[in-house]
Design a protein around this motif. Structure first.
Motif, PDB file in Angstrom:
ATOM      1  N   HIS A 209       0.825  -1.208   0.000  1.00 42.03           N
ATOM      2  CA  HIS A 209       0.000   0.000   0.000  1.00 42.03           C
ATOM      3  C   HIS A 209       0.858   1.257   0.000  1.00 42.03           C
ATOM      4  O   HIS A 209       0.576   2.220  -0.724  1.00 42.03           O
ATOM      5  N   ASN A 210       1.893   1.266   0.810  1.00 42.20           N
ATOM      6  CA  ASN A 210       2.736   2.458   0.962  1.00 42.20           C
ATOM      7  C   ASN A 210       3.933   2.481   0.022  1.00 42.20           C
ATOM      8  O   ASN A 210       4.709   3.434   0.037  1.00 42.20           O
ATOM      9  N   GLY A 211       4.086   1.440  -0.773  1.00 42.10           N
ATOM     10  CA  GLY A 211       5.224   1.334  -1.661  1.00 42.10           C
ATOM     11  C   GLY A 211       4.979   1.963  -3.015  1.00 42.10           C
ATOM     12  O   GLY A 211       3.998   2.695  -3.223  1.00 42.10           O
ATOM     13  N   PRO A 212       5.854   1.705  -3.974  1.00 43.04           N
ATOM     14  CA  PRO A 212       5.722   2.294  -5.305  1.00 43.04           C
ATOM     15  C   PRO A 212       4.505   1.766  -6.045  1.00 43.04           C
ATOM     16  O   PRO A 212       3.973   0.695  -5.730  1.00 43.04           O
ATOM     17  N   LEU A 213       4.081   2.519  -7.052  1.00 47.08           N
ATOM     18  CA  LEU A 213       2.893   2.166  -7.832  1.00 47.08           C
ATOM     19  C   LEU A 213       3.051   0.804  -8.505  1.00 47.08           C
ATOM     20  O   LEU A 213       2.066   0.054  -8.634  1.00 47.08           O
ATOM     21  N   GLU A 214       4.274   0.475  -8.904  1.00 48.06           N
ATOM     22  CA  GLU A 214       4.500  -0.812  -9.570  1.00 48.06           C
ATOM     23  C   GLU A 214       4.046  -1.979  -8.686  1.00 48.06           C
ATOM     24  O   GLU A 214       3.404  -2.924  -9.171  1.00 48.06           O
ATOM     25  N   GLY A 215       4.357  -1.910  -7.395  1.00 47.58           N
ATOM     26  CA  GLY A 215       3.972  -2.980  -6.479  1.00 47.58           C
ATOM     27  C   GLY A 215       2.475  -3.072  -6.304  1.00 47.58           C
ATOM     28  O   GLY A 215       1.905  -4.172  -6.243  1.00 47.58           O
ATOM     29  N   LEU A 216       1.805  -1.914  -6.207  1.00 45.08           N
ATOM     30  CA  LEU A 216       0.351  -1.897  -6.032  1.00 45.08           C
ATOM     31  C   LEU A 216      -0.348  -2.464  -7.265  1.00 45.08           C
ATOM     32  O   LEU A 216      -1.285  -3.263  -7.149  1.00 45.08           O
ATOM     33  N   MET A 217       0.110  -2.065  -8.452  1.00 48.18           N
ATOM     34  CA  MET A 217      -0.504  -2.566  -9.677  1.00 48.18           C
ATOM     35  C   MET A 217      -0.221  -4.055  -9.882  1.00 48.18           C
ATOM     36  O   MET A 217      -1.060  -4.794 -10.409  1.00 48.18           O
ATOM     37  N   ASP A 218       0.945  -4.524  -9.431  1.00 51.55           N
ATOM     38  CA  ASP A 218       1.246  -5.957  -9.489  1.00 51.55           C
ATOM     39  C   ASP A 218       0.302  -6.727  -8.572  1.00 51.55           C
ATOM     40  O   ASP A 218      -0.176  -7.818  -8.925  1.00 51.55           O
TER      41      ASP A 218
END
Length: 487
Positions: A209-218
């Protein structure tokens, strides 16, 4: 009034689709029947915790938990007992959490530790919730210097879930990303407008949740998320990296602040339905919807907020509550199923809840706008000093009151300005005292206020300039300019 409650609608879904997944969390899947089992297990512990009986109507229970299926189960358990929940993020300043819980008079606070070591429930406890019973209290910024609690009843949420399902056409097979904090009304939309329509939630870890957009979209890709619901800033971030958006996402809902044409310029080419939504917490999430992926923007690059949702009526009034003709500017006033009961403790803002002689009640939003001839409403600006910071409502006066409690300043004021893209930011003007440090002041503010309420800029002055009437002379204050992130 709707005869349904949040829990009764949830139970209907449990009985229709017991083995369908209700929540995806990391590598864990929780079905609707398993979630209902946890509700009863938590109820058993709640009743035992304070020698409670099986009808807690009119009582308040605090929920201070990290996001996850146990948090959702705790909310449903409180609702099933007939009580109302008061949510708070564990990361909020302790003083703020304590004030909210004391103000609501909670008898019990459920935290992560409370939900450990659950045992098999003795029975399926009876549903004590009532349509006109209080479902939850959300605390928003208040002019008195303390947050105020908005009271929302069960029928408001049940109606909203029905309206959301009808407009957005969601149901079994859909998966909603749970991204909002629990003390904001988008959370209510994410959780209850999803589960009460038979769809599932996907709850990311704090790191994702608090990380980069790439992680959230993954995360969204791995869990086949079909709906993303959030502030315009999340939408704008995804718009800048459209290649990251999973093909499973077919609907994006933007709310909490103004959405602009350049926030969706790339996304609208992906064939994704995108909605602009509007409505204060006092009227249960949203009162208006407007689909924008297939619509032209207004001249200023924004969009209409649309027409009222099912079960809600929205009118434009002058200061005497006379309805304005199409095209005439007035205050946006909201009627119908979504209007909440008011505020806890009867603060000055209670006057915004109006009851007419015939018993009809409505909420004065404080937002100015007008209705077009096609029935769609245009939001223009606030009537008062309240602003939106990162999609959350903030009263600069509340921040100013906390600022002036700090021992190493002689006086301070807080004012809101707009950056080049039209988004608000706060500037604090201070007259420092001996021993003042900016780091000390910021630590003080962070201990008392939510992060988004802490001013972004600070200006030291020898004195606060006043005009001939003894009020702050804004023309004499230096303005800190901000370029803006989304152009």
């Amino acid at each position: 009034m709707s005869k349904a409650t949040i829990y009764s609608r949830f139970k209907d879904i449990v009985e229709k689709n017991p083995e369908r997944v209700a929540i995806y969390q990391d590598d864990k899947e929780v079905t609707f029947s398993q979630l209902d089992y946890l509700v009863n297990a938590l109820l058993s512990k709640i009743y035992a915790a304070d020698a409670q009986d099986e009808d807690m109507s009119g009582q308040f229970v605090g929920i201070v938990m990290h996001h996850g299926y146990l948090q959702i189960a705790a909310m449903l358990a409180v609702l099933k007992s007939g009580a109302a929940y008061v949510p708070a993020e564990p990361a909020l300043p302790a003083d703020r959490i304590n004030y909210m819980m004391r103000n609501a008079g909670v008898r019990l606070i459920i935290d992560d530790n409370f939900c450990k070591d659950l045992t098999t429930p003795e029975k399926d406890y009876p549903d004590m919730s009532q349509p006109d019973g209080i479902a939850y209290v959300l605390y928003t910024s208040g002019t008195t210097g303390k947050p105020k609690g908005v009271i929302i009843e069960n029928h408001c949420v049940a109606n909203y879930a029905r309206a959301f399902g009808a407009e957005m056409k969601i149901g079994p097979g859909d998966v909603m990303l749970q991204y909002s904090i629990c003390s904001f009304d988008i959370f209510v939309e994410e959780v209850f407008a999803t589960l009460l329509n038979g769809a599932a939630l996907a709850i990311p870890s704090e790191a994702v949740h608090n990380g980069p957009l790439e992680g959230l979209m993954d995360f969204c890709r791995r869990h086949n998320v079909t709906i993303i619901d959030g502030f315009p800033y999340l939408v704008a971030d995804i718009n800048h990296r459209p290649e990251l958006l999973p093909p499973s996402v077919t609907l994006i809902v933007s709310g909490g602040d103004v959405v602009r044409e350049n926030y969706i310029s790339n996304l609208r080419q992906r064939g994704v339905r995108i909605y602009n939504t509007y409505g204060p917490s006092e009227t249960c999430v949203c009162s208006n919807y407007y689909r924008i992926d297939n619509a032209p923007a207004l001249e200023d690059g924004t969009y209409p907020v649309g027409k009222p949702v099912e079960g809600v009526d929205v009118r434009i009034f002058d200061e005497n509550f006379k309805e304005m003709a199409d095209g005439e500017v007035g205050e946006i006033c909201i009627f119908g199923e979504g209007v909440g009961r008011g505020y806890l403790g009867n603060p000055p803002e209670q006057a915004n809840f109006i009851k007419l002689p015939d018993g009809t009640h409505f909420y004065r939003s404080g937002d100015m706008g007008y209705r077009r001839s096609d029935g769609n409403i245009i939001f223009l600006h606030r009537r008062d000093d309240q602003v939106m910071i990162l999609g959350r409502r903030v009263e600069p006066e509340e921040v100013e009151n906390v600022l002036n409690e700090y021992h190493d300043i002689d006086r301070g004021i807080v004012r809101a300005f707009k950056d080049e893209t039209g988004l608000h930011y706060l500037v604090a003007y201070i007259v420092p005292d001996i021993g003042f440090t900016l780091s000390g002041l910021k630590d003080w503010l962070k201990s008392k206020l939510a992060d988004f309420m802490v001013p972004e800029f600070y200006v030291a002055l020898h004195h606060i300039p006043l005009n001939s009437h003894g009020k702050v002379d804004m023309t004499q204050l230096p303005v800190v300019l901000k370029e803006g992130e989304y152009k």
